[in-house]
Each structure stands twice: as structure tokens, then as C-alpha cells.
Motif scaffolding. Structure first.
Motif, mmCIF file in Angstrom:
data_model
loop_
_atom_site.group_PDB
_atom_site.id
_atom_site.type_symbol
_atom_site.label_atom_id
_atom_site.label_comp_id
_atom_site.label_asym_id
_atom_site.label_seq_id
_atom_site.Cartn_x
_atom_site.Cartn_y
_atom_site.Cartn_z
ATOM 1 N N THR C 59 0.839 -1.199 0.000
ATOM 2 C CA THR C 59 0.000 0.000 0.000
ATOM 3 C C THR C 59 0.876 1.252 0.000
ATOM 4 N N ILE C 60 0.513 2.176 -0.848
ATOM 5 C CA ILE C 60 1.290 3.411 -0.976
ATOM 6 C C ILE C 60 0.584 4.541 -0.244
ATOM 7 N N TYR C 61 1.344 5.248 0.569
ATOM 8 C CA TYR C 61 0.800 6.404 1.286
ATOM 9 C C TYR C 61 1.548 7.658 0.883
ATOM 10 N N THR C 62 0.803 8.755 0.822
ATOM 11 C CA THR C 62 1.462 10.036 0.590
ATOM 12 C C THR C 62 1.474 10.862 1.864
ATOM 13 N N ASP C 63 0.997 10.272 2.922
ATOM 14 C CA ASP C 63 1.004 10.941 4.221
ATOM 15 C C ASP C 63 1.630 9.980 5.235
ATOM 16 N N TYR C 64 2.715 10.454 5.842
ATOM 17 C CA TYR C 64 3.462 9.586 6.747
ATOM 18 C C TYR C 64 2.611 9.120 7.922
ATOM 19 N N ASP C 65 1.816 10.074 8.481
ATOM 20 C CA ASP C 65 1.011 9.740 9.657
ATOM 21 C C ASP C 65 -0.035 8.675 9.312
ATOM 22 N N ASN C 66 -0.595 8.797 8.128
ATOM 23 C CA ASN C 66 -1.559 7.769 7.707
ATOM 24 C C ASN C 66 -0.875 6.403 7.571
ATOM 25 N N MET C 67 0.321 6.424 7.029
ATOM 26 C CA MET C 67 1.026 5.156 6.869
ATOM 27 C C MET C 67 1.229 4.457 8.222
ATOM 28 N N LEU C 68 1.509 5.257 9.214
ATOM 29 C CA LEU C 68 1.735 4.662 10.539
ATOM 30 C C LEU C 68 0.484 3.950 11.054
ATOM 31 N N LYS C 69 -0.665 4.334 10.500
ATOM 32 C CA LYS C 69 -1.911 3.705 10.950
ATOM 33 C C LYS C 69 -2.271 2.465 10.142
ATOM 34 N N HIS C 70 -1.414 2.107 9.200
ATOM 35 C CA HIS C 70 -1.679 0.916 8.377
ATOM 36 C C HIS C 70 -1.920 -0.296 9.279
ATOM 37 N N ILE C 71 -3.014 -0.974 8.978
ATOM 38 C CA ILE C 71 -3.423 -2.080 9.858
ATOM 39 C C ILE C 71 -2.325 -3.143 9.960
ATOM 40 N N GLY C 72 -1.966 -3.447 11.170
ATOM 41 C CA GLY C 72 -1.021 -4.532 11.383
ATOM 42 C C GLY C 72 0.436 -4.129 11.243
ATOM 43 N N LEU C 73 0.687 -2.880 10.898
ATOM 44 C CA LEU C 73 2.085 -2.454 10.710
ATOM 45 C C LEU C 73 2.862 -2.541 12.028
ATOM 46 N N GLU C 74 4.043 -3.129 11.940
ATOM 47 C CA GLU C 74 4.833 -3.325 13.162
ATOM 48 C C GLU C 74 6.130 -2.534 13.193
ATOM 49 N N ALA C 75 6.644 -2.212 12.013
ATOM 50 C CA ALA C 75 7.967 -1.583 11.983
ATOM 51 C C ALA C 75 8.065 -0.633 10.806
ATOM 52 N N VAL C 76 8.976 0.322 10.929
ATOM 53 C CA VAL C 76 9.190 1.290 9.852
ATOM 54 C C VAL C 76 10.681 1.399 9.561
ATOM 55 N N CYS C 77 10.972 1.405 8.309
ATOM 56 C CA CYS C 77 12.345 1.677 7.872
ATOM 57 C C CYS C 77 12.348 3.082 7.281
ATOM 58 N N ILE C 78 13.101 3.979 7.895
ATOM 59 C CA ILE C 78 13.053 5.393 7.509
ATOM 60 C C ILE C 78 14.245 5.729 6.616
ATOM 61 N N ALA C 79 13.926 6.131 5.399
ATOM 62 C CA ALA C 79 14.969 6.387 4.413
ATOM 63 C C ALA C 79 14.684 7.673 3.658
ATOM 64 N N THR C 80 14.045 8.591 4.328
ATOM 65 C CA THR C 80 13.748 9.911 3.748
ATOM 66 C C THR C 80 14.999 10.783 3.815
ATOM 67 N N VAL C 81 14.843 12.056 3.485
ATOM 68 C CA VAL C 81 15.974 12.969 3.650
ATOM 69 C C VAL C 81 16.315 13.069 5.134
ATOM 70 N N THR C 82 17.586 13.316 5.397
ATOM 71 C CA THR C 82 18.087 13.312 6.767
ATOM 72 C C THR C 82 17.305 14.238 7.691
ATOM 73 N N THR C 83 16.865 15.354 7.134
ATOM 74 C CA THR C 83 16.224 16.364 8.000
ATOM 75 C C THR C 83 14.958 15.882 8.699
#
Lengths: 377, 377, 377, 377
Positions: C59-83
Motif C-alpha cells: 500500500t502506498i501512502y502520501t502521508d506519513y502519519d496515515n502510513m503509521l496507521k496501516h493495519i497490522g504495521l509493526e515496523a518502519v524503515c526510515i529512508a527519507t531525507v536526513t532532516t
């Protein structure tokens, strides 16, 4: 204060590419030797000698026999064309001189035999064929490791001699008298095989020849075919008691001179020059990392030649055995000629344990002289 | 027939490890030079000379001044302990001899300056400090590549000198007079930096010193600390106009001598000895692939020393500039001493464009003599 | 028959060069993980994701906060810009997700501290900063050798990160927010220093910072100077108890990516990538022998990234400690920022044993927040 | 959200050393493939599969024919013992499955021919023999260079396969059905020869066999002799139109797996793995510099196997030709068997341009089936 050191008075015969090097080494880099005379029939070589040797007190001869009469001369280093190696060696021996002869003694086994006969008739004289690789520090280190048992029993030897392709070199013409690629190039590899594999024979003597097979192609110089030669050759030599050597020679190695040798034993392998380089410099440029390799045998073996001159001189002055046995050097020529024969006949050639050729189905027996030589060696 | 070659009559002063090598090179491997005399105050060295040099006609002196009076002597190679390099150089110059002095001229800058003054007062004499790496074929090839523009503008130089750890060597005692690790070991690296980076300065002159920082540890020999020395040192030298050299030296490299250098330019990098080896042999054994490296600087640079002797001799006989500029050699010592000072003071030391030290906050100004030397150089 | 394997539901935030790689690895090469969601604000990245990820059920999200609410999501790999690394990490932690964040957490130490605070407040969550070199097989083998005592006490570490010069990369603009060359490039080397040198500290903890010195030049991109940055940087970091690390970084390595590391101990040295190559092929051509090297960090570390994904996943699923300690990763950023400060101020910066900066003569004390962070770590 | 990707349903037959690897690759590292079934008759392999495959939804069969009936199955990867490769391949083809079969199809040429017949009768099915080296990145890069003409016409190929000696492996027993060292080990080298030399044949087809010679020794395992096998073999294969390949295989390489290949062309040489290493780590210890090499073929070719699985899958799903031609793979077996025959008979074996054996003096004609196969190929 004058030097009171006993120095060997030596002459160099032939001042071509390799002869000039020998002259230079005996003149300047072999403290216990004194280059007193040189011989060359070639005007250009004589011009060179007048400029580079005569000022150092070296006498130039245009007649080989006269040179042998040079007062006080004790030894001769023969570096002329191969075709006169044997004759000059025999003359030198007969006039009581020690001999260091460039490889091969001859491409004709019967001539080799005559040199051997002369040498045996003058046992007080040192007679050695100059296989320079035996004096290279990396090969020497490999040999010490082999003797020390680091690789178990030496069993397989792979060795190659690959020269840079030089279209300006008339090696097609040269092929007429070079003896062919296996005699001319692989002779060094064969010598190394005899040297290293001896360390693993039952009696530590020369390994006994069993079969010989060779093939080749003329990839760049088709005209070589008319002299029964090739520009890329591959040969396998089986010995009795489970040892094998195999060889590759090429006259078309693009970046330069790349010979290499692997000595494979029952518990390890020694590898000489698997990672060829002409020094310790690498260039990291936009299109990758680059290094150069030696352009010719002399760049590769310069220090080995100096060491050869030194060890030959020491052997004479200290009356020690020369480091390379003459029989071994003749056997190397012999194997080279058999490889060349196998290349030409497209046959695998076999020998019995006594060194006699096993007669083949088509009745083409080896030459009589040859098998007699073999029986005697 | 006698030689009619003009040869340089040279003496070697000091016959320790390196002096004996120099004597051997001038005696046997420098055709245009003739070793006529040697000096040593050491009975063991004299015994060695009687056995190895005297039979070749070399006169042995136990008094340096007497040696300088040797009839016909033209040049002196100074290889004594560092503490007398300068004094012997000046004496030799004043008696009209050309001088090849082992590095460094002195660890005392004012003494270096005196040698320079003497040399300038005798401009017909060749005076050179022997930085052997400049004569190594790999470094020479790197230098030619640099001059040819292969790597663009040389910008960063990294260089290290790492000696095999030898617990039997009394280098703690030696540290008292060695000048410290940056003067004793990295002096070669500093010299290389001055050589290579000069090719990239606006005027092709020596790069101008900007800042110096050094640190170090006593990993194996804590007692070094009492002499302000370390067994592992790291230093950074910034130059004006955007060039930097950084150095590492160690007295604890396990397998042997490993120095290496990278010359990093705006379009490429030259790497000397990144893949260290003592030859072309590798051993493939049950626990992996092995190779050896040189055990000491002499194994690594043997041929460079011979080339150095040859080039110095040629410069004298042919009245050409010596290949290494004396000012550069003194600058190398200077930078070495500043690195050592930075190590001891734990300060970064800065210089203005004229080479004067930038005064520091705590009022500890550099010695007056020193800044004057710098201003003059 | 359906799989009954428990797999970690993970999302990747950011699908740029490195984010797309992470997505690919979690989707296809990390069997125990399941890439279920991705986030990107960038239309091109979303187009790529629609083509390459969505068909696999991501599933593709354009909003980070929405992605965090993805059902069953357990972990995030963060590879955005450093800032945004820190902010996204904290949000993920607060929503109960395990976090694998690309290095660095932030170039702002106070933000790093906040991530650490969050992580400590949620001790059941795994939070790791992705230093890919720690998962490279050569570095892992070196680390095992170090732990096994093969080189004695690790004492000196030299490490470099050299990128291929790419004139098309806008790294001058990038320099505004990269934190500078020591934070952006050498951060990996600093991390390696902390990792390897910890094996030699008295308590096996992180080595304690003593002094920091850095210099640099703008050889190809003078415009970097306006952001206090350089394209070639050299830094020395001294630690208490006799350990030193020194670093080089460059953005102008001609043939490609060449990072290398030496770990020097009291009885041996481990060398990683001294002989760089992109594989086992060498070309022997008319102008020498050539080989290529990796063109970028991804070619060099591709398999390390896959291993990193695997080990992070295992740590979460098996509730084991993550292989890289978060404090260590923050300390790496801290040292990077101090190196960058030293570069800009041209000062050597010192610390006491407690990690507080030693006040300097000119009264320019370190920022308060910073020293507090240091005291706490 | 569910995946809508079309994935190839594949089964793996045989879960021994190599079969388990294939299963793992299709299960976890070939995104477009789905491992749906496996077959093994071996209880230990089944136990392993229950633990490692079944939880991922893979169905385990103990009957090969039943496995072929697995619903939806499209392809089979055959990794059983060599003796059933051909039979299983034919069954799979006849049941409409694509086949990736481990090398060799069979050591019996007539069985190879039957597989080929089946494949030709089902042209819509992809049938490929898995020669993993063709998927190794270094070999691929060499092949691209060859096609690009970097080395001129490929003329000579040297290739070796040397396994680590493992006294615990029952390779004497294994020799009974392995087909012998040339079929078992050098088959890869022969395949490489056919691949690379094809780039230099007049019609870019397979090079035409001209002569075959092989020799060997039993250095460590004399008992091999009773099966007509050796532990070190050397073979030369001449092709028409001036191309030669020569091979070495050994079962006693001390440090591990060392295969290497040189492709020698008229203007350059490509060398793969002349400087073997298992990574980028070297250890500089008191007794020299050390590096490790891969311990077995799998460590060396792990990534090549993954790539092979991927390319086979792509060929099926995208209906593209498989990357390795089946005739070429059978020709490799054929050449291997002829080498083995030459080893045993101690004869050089010749062929005419049509591929028929040249009758030899002793009347021992080749088997009729064999020459028919050759004529047809």
C-alpha cells in the motif's frame, strides 16, 4: 692501495640483446669477476663495445678463436645465436675455459650430447647452461619452500612463457632456427619442471619422461606454419611415478611479458607471478585501476641475470658445483624438441621407463641417434 | 688493457648497518665511482672493513679528518650516527669534497642551516641528502605520472612508514637522539610530500607550510613517553594553496616493513605499495593464501640505494644538479621537528605565508633562531 | 497450502535512491519480513512505487502519519531525507513501531537525543540506526578476528570514504543540509572506529573522546566553502586510554567508490579493501592490466544492506538486541559534528574524561545543550 | 492488499546440498517464482523440508510422479543425483513442465540425447541445464568484454576447477557414478570454453571438436584408479579453425575452492579469479599477510545461483530463450566423456569436421550410438 682480490677473468661471446647484458653484468655487477674480453662478428655490436666496454679495459675480438687465447682468460659466457652455442662451448672447454652458455646449448640433441661429452672429459671445468629463472628471488623462495616440504610432494607443475606481441620482430624468420616455440619459449618452463619435480621423485633425480603431447595455433602469424611452428602452444608432459607438467607459450600477450608458474603438491600450491606487475605502483584513474607489467624477459629477470653471473663466478672461484646440472639442461632441450615433434606430428609420444621411445603403430620410429642419447643420459 | 674511465673517488664515513651498504654499493655497483677510503671509529666495523673492503684496495681510517686528506678523494658519503652528520658534512665541504649525507642532516635546525650555509659558500660542490625513496622505481614512475598530469593537480598526499616490531631493538634508548618518530620515520614521507606536492604549487616550488598537528600513542613501549616520543604517530600538515599531507608511522607492524604512499590529484590517484609483497610468490596452504613482505627498509629499498649512489656519482662527474634539493631536505627535517613539537605540546601549530609561526595565545613563541631560519629558507 | 510463517509487517518511508533499495530488500530478500506499506511525498517516487511495489500488494501512502496507521504495521524503515529522520523516528516509536532509520538520525545532536529519549521510553521497541558496513562480510570477518584477539589490542584505526566525482550531482547545494563531509561521508568510518576500538577499551564500552582535529580543501568545488564544507577532509580523533582513529573523505575519487579501513592492533593489522575491485575480472590489454571498482556505495554494499534488513527483522521477531547500539550511532554523529566544527574553526578541540569540552582560551565555550548531551550519554 | 503478480509455480526435486539451495533461492530470492512443491525420497531431507519449507506453504512429496501432478505446477528444478537427471527431466517435459536441470543431464550421452529429443518435441517448454558460472558477475563481465571485441578473437581458453581436499568425502565411492573428474569437475570449464570460444567461431556457433587428450594422476586417492578416475586431471581440447581449450581439475587444493579462467584473444586476455580471495579482508600478522578463499563452490557462486534462478524464471514467464542452449550443455558432457576416455585409454582422440571420430589404428571404433549422436548435434 691496490686490490688484492682474486677475480675471475671472463669473456663474453656475442653482444646482442642478451650478450650486452651479460657483458654489463660481469663488468659492473659481479665483483669477483673481471670482464677482460668480448667477441662479436657484428659491426654494430663492435661499435657498441668500443663505446661501452673498451674504455673499461675490455679487449674486443672479432675472432672467437683469438679471443680464447686472451692472456689469463679463465671463463667464457656464450651469448651468441643459438646455432653456434655448442661449437663455441666445445672450443672453450677444449681450451680449458669454464663455460656459462645461454640456453639452449643447441636445438640439436646430438650437439648437446657433444658438449656434455666435452664437459665430462674435462671434469675440472665448470660448464653450466644459463636458465635465468632459477636465480630469480621468487623462484628461489618457491624452491626453498618446496624442499622444506611446505606443499607435500610436488605433483603437478603448470608454467607459461608469454611474450608481448611485437609485430616488428621477424619471428617468422627467426622460427627457422629457434627450434620452435616449445624449445625457444617453454624451455624455461621445462627446466623449472625438472627442477621442482625432482624434489618429488623417488630418488630426487630427474623425473622420468613418460608421454609428451603438444598442440598449437597460429593466431597472429600464419606464416609460422611453414616452419612447423605456432604462436601459441600448449603441451603436456607426463613423468613416471605420478608427476605431470603442462605448459603454455604465447607470442601475443598484449600488455607485456607474463610468465607464471604453479607448483602443486599434495598439501599445497606455490604460485609465482599469478598477479603480474612491474612494480608497486597502481594508477586509479577515471576508467579504473591500472598497472603495468614487464615489457620483456629482461625487465622481469634483470636481477636474476646478475645473480646468475655471481653464482657462476662463485662456483668457479670456490670450486663448487654449478647450481644447474648440465644433464638437466640437455633434458630440457630434449623435452622441448619432443613437444615440438608432437605439435608437428599431432601424435602423443610415449617412452618406456628407460627413456626409450615406445614404437608407434605407423612405424615412424624415432631417430636412432636420439634414442641412444636418451639411453645414455 | 687498463681502464681509461674517469671514476669518482669517494669515501664512506660510518660502517654501521646503512654505511656498510653504501660502501658495498660504491665499491661494487656504481661503475663510475671508486670507493677509496672509509672511516669508522668502531672496532667491530673496522674488523668488518678489514675483511670486506681492504682486500679491494680500500683504505680504512679511524680518524675522520685524516680520511678527508686521503689523496685524490673527491667525495664523501656520510652514514654515521645522525648527531655528527652536520659536522662531518661541513668539514667535508670545507675540504672541497662533494657530499652525499644520509638523512637527516641533523635534527637540530640550526645545524642544518649551517650545512646549507657551507654548501652555498661552495657552489661548485654537490651536496645532497640521501632520501632513498626518491630513487625507487615505483616512486619514480609515480612521479613521472604526476608530472605528466595523469592525476591532475596533486592535492592530498598520504604516506606511512611502518617498521616491523623488534623487541630486541633498543629504540627506547635510541629515542633520545633520533629526534622522535616524526623526524626518524616520517621524514621520508615528508620528503615525498614536498616532492610530489611541489608539482602542484603555483610556482612549482616547495609547498608553503600552513599548519601542523600531530598525535600519537605508546602502544608497546610506554617508556618512550619520557623522551616525548611514541611508537605510533599520526600527523597532518596543511600547506597554503589547498594542499594537505598526512602521515602515519609505526614501530609495531607485525609482518615487516610496510610503507606506502598515495598521491591524490584532482583527476586521479597514484598508489605505491597498497598491496605489499616481498616478491611474486604466494603460498596456497591449508589455512589460506600467504605472502611475505620485506622485513626492513633495506629489503624494500635495496635497488633504490644503488640508484641513489649512481645518480649522485653522475651528478658530480657530469656537473649536473643533484636530484634532491638541499633546502627541501632541510624543510623536511623542519616539518618533522614541528610535528614532534605538536605531538609533545598537544597543540596545532600555525604559520603565516612567509613561514613565520603564528603567535599562540599562551605566549610560548617559537625559538627565535628557528623563525629566522624559516624566514631565510 | 498457505504459509504459516510469522512475518514482520514493515513499511518503508522515502523511496529515493536508498529507500527504493530498502523497499526492494524487504519485499523480496528478507523472507521473515513483509513489506506492507510505503510512504513518499514525491510524485516520481510514487509512480515508481505504483509500478514496482503496488502489484506485490504494497500500500502506498502520501502521508506519513496515515502510513503509521496501516493495519497490522509493526515496523518502519526510515529512508527519507536526513532532516526528517528524527521526527519520523519519534512518531513511529510513539505509535508503537520498531524503527530502522538510515544514518544519521539527525545532524542536530539535540534531535538525536530526543530520538534516544523516545527509544528509552519504549524499551520494548527495537530502534536501530542503519550503518550498513557493519553487515558487510569483510568487515564482519575483521570484527570476528579482532574479538578473537588476532591483532592484540586494537589501537589505531584508519578509515576512508571516497566517492566517485560526479559533476552532475548538486553536492554544493546538498552541503547545506548534509551536515558536512565528516557527518555525511566519514560517519561510517567513525561508526567503524567506535565498533572496532570498543573491543580494546578497558571496559569494552565506547572509547572516550579526547581530542578532535580536522582539515580539508575544496579541490574541485570551491563553492562548498560558503557552507563551511570541503570536498576532501582529513580528521584525527584521539580517545582516552591510547587509541586513535583517523579519517579521510573525498568526493573526487576518479575510478569509483573506494572506502577502506585498517584496524591496527598491538600484534597485527586487519586491512579491508586495500586492493579494491568490483569482482574477479582483470583485463590484460595492450596498455596494461585493468580492473574496475564499484561505482557507488550501493554496488559496494548491496549484500550488506540485505543482511542489515535480515538482522533487524530477526532482532524484532526474536526479541534480541539490535546489532548496533543507538548511543553509539549518536556518538558517531556527535564526533562527525565536532570534526566539522574543527574544520571550520581550524581549532583542535579537547574533552575531559567525562566527555565535557575543555574550555578554550578565547572563551568560545561549546553550546550548553551539547555538553549536557555529552554528559548524559 | 493482495499481490496481483504472476509468479511461476516451481518445484524442486532433490533436497541434498545443492537442491536445498535451489529450494531456498526459489522460495526466498526469486520474486517472480513461487516454490510450491518439493520432492525427496530421503528421510533426512524430508525432515529438513518439514522444518524449513513446509511452514512457508511448500508441499513435500516423496514420490516424484505425484509431485508432477501438483495443482498448478509449471516448472521443475531437478537437483537429484545425476543418475536420475535425464529420466526426471523427460518425465517433467512430458507432463508439460519447464525444466531447469542441474548439470550434467546425464553422463550417458544417449540419455542426454533423449532429453534433447523430448525438449525438441515440446518446443513451447523451456529446458535448461544449470551451469551456474554463466551467471557469475565476473564471468558475465568477461563475456561482455569478449563480445565487445576487447580481446580480439578468442583463441585459447584455460580453465580450472580445484576443490578443497576433504578426506571425509567419499569421493572414491562417488567416482563410480560421477562420470569421472572431467565430467564432474571440468564440465563447468568445458561449458565456459564452448560459451566464450563460440564468440570467435566463423559462424558464432559452437566450436567444432578436433582432438582430445587427457592425462591425470592419483596423488592422494590411489583407489580412484579402479574406477578409471584420478584426483588431478589435465586435458587439452583442440577445435577446428584454430581454437584450443585446456583444463585442469584437482580434488586436493589446500586452501579451498579455486577455479579460474583465462580467455586469451588475439589482442588481449581476460582473467577471472587469478587472485582468489573470499572477500576484501587481509590479515597482516607476524608471519606475513594472509587471506582466505571460498571453501566450496557454493561460497564462490552463491549469487550466481540466485541469478540463475531469476533468469530461468524470467525466460519462462516472458517466453524468452533460456540463456544456455541445451545442445551446448550436451556437447559439454560429450567432451567431458571423451576427455575421460582419453585419460583411461591414454590415447589422443581425433574427430573430423563433421564431428565423427577418426578411426584409430587398433580398430577400436567409437560406439555407434555415440557417433550418431555427434552427427546429429
Amino acid at each position: 692501495m691496490a686490490s688484492c682480490i682474486r677475480r675471475l677473468s671472463i669473456a663474453v661471446s656475442g653482444l646482442g640483446r642478451i650478450g650486452a647484458r651479460h657483458a654489463n653484468h660481469f663488468l659492473h655487477h659481479t665483483p669477483r669477476a673481471e670482464l677482460t674480453a668480448v667477441f662479436s662478428p657484428d659491426p654494430r655490436e663492435i661499435t657498441w663495445a668500443k663505446e661501452n666496454l673498451e674504455p673499461w679495459g675490455v679487449t674486443i675480438y672479432t675472432d672467437y678463436d683469438n679471443m680464447l687465447k686472451h692472456i689469463g682468460l679463465e671463463a667464457v659466457c656464450i651469448a651468441t645465436v643459438t646455432t653456434v652455442h655448442a661449437e663455441q662451448s666445445i672450443k672453450a672447454i677444449k681450451s680449458g675455459k669454464h663455460v656459462l652458455c645461454e640456453k639452449p646449448l643447441s636445438t640439436d640433441l646430438s650437439l648437446c650430447q657433444k658438449v656434455l661429452d666435452s664437459a665430462r672429459a674435462h671434469p675440472h671445468l665448470k660448464v653450466m647452461c644459463g636458465f635465468s629463472r632459477r636465480f630469480d628471488s621468487s623462484y628461489l623462495a618457491a624452491y626453498q619452500s618446496t624442499l622444506a616440504g611446505c606443499i607435500g610432494r610436488p605433483t603437478i607443475l603448470r608454467s607459461q612463457t608469454c611474450d608481448k606481441y611485437d609485430p616488428s620482430v621477424a619471428f617468422v624468420q627467426y622460427a627457422q632456427f629457434s627450434g620452435g616455440i616449445f624449445v625457444d619459449c617453454n624451455i624455461h618452463d621445462i627446466d623449472l619442471a625438472l627442477w621442482f619435480l625432482s624434489a618429488g621423485t623417488p630418488d630426487k633425480g630427474l623425473p622420468k619422461l613418460r608421454t609428451v603431447t603438444a598442440v598449437g595455433v597460429t593466431a597472429l602469424e600464419p606464416a609460422l606454419a611453414k616452419y612447423g611452428d605456432v604462436d601459441n602452444g600448449i603441451g603436456i608432459v607426463e613423468f613416471y611415478d605420478g608427476q605431470i607438467a603442462y605448459f603454455y607459450s604465447s607470442r601475443m600477450n598484449a600488455p607485456g611479458q607474463h610468465d607464471m608458474t604453479e607448483i602443486i603438491g599434495t598439501s599445497g600450491k606455490l604460485s609465482v607471478n599469478a598477479h603480474p606487475t612491474s612494480g608497486l605502483l597502481e594508477s586509479h584513474l577515471a576508467n579504473g585501476i591500472h598497472r603495468d607489467i614487464p615489457q620483456n624477459f629482461f625487465e622481469r629477470y634483470e636481477h636474476a641475470f646478475v645473480e646468475e653471473a655471481k653464482q657462476f663466478t662463485d662456483a668457479v672461484l670456490d670450486n663448487k658445483p654449478v647450481p644447474i646440472d648440465l644433464e638437466s639442461s640437455i633434458q630440457a632441450v630434449y623435452i622441448g624438441t619432443i613437444l615440438q615433434e608432437s605439435l608437428r606430428s599431432e601424435k602423443k609420444i610415449s617412452f618406456d621407463r628407460k627413456g626409450n621411445r615406445v614404437k608407434e603403430w605407423n612405424g615412424s620410429a624415432p631417430g636412432i641417434a636420439e634414442s641412444q642419447i636418451r639411453a645414455e643420459l
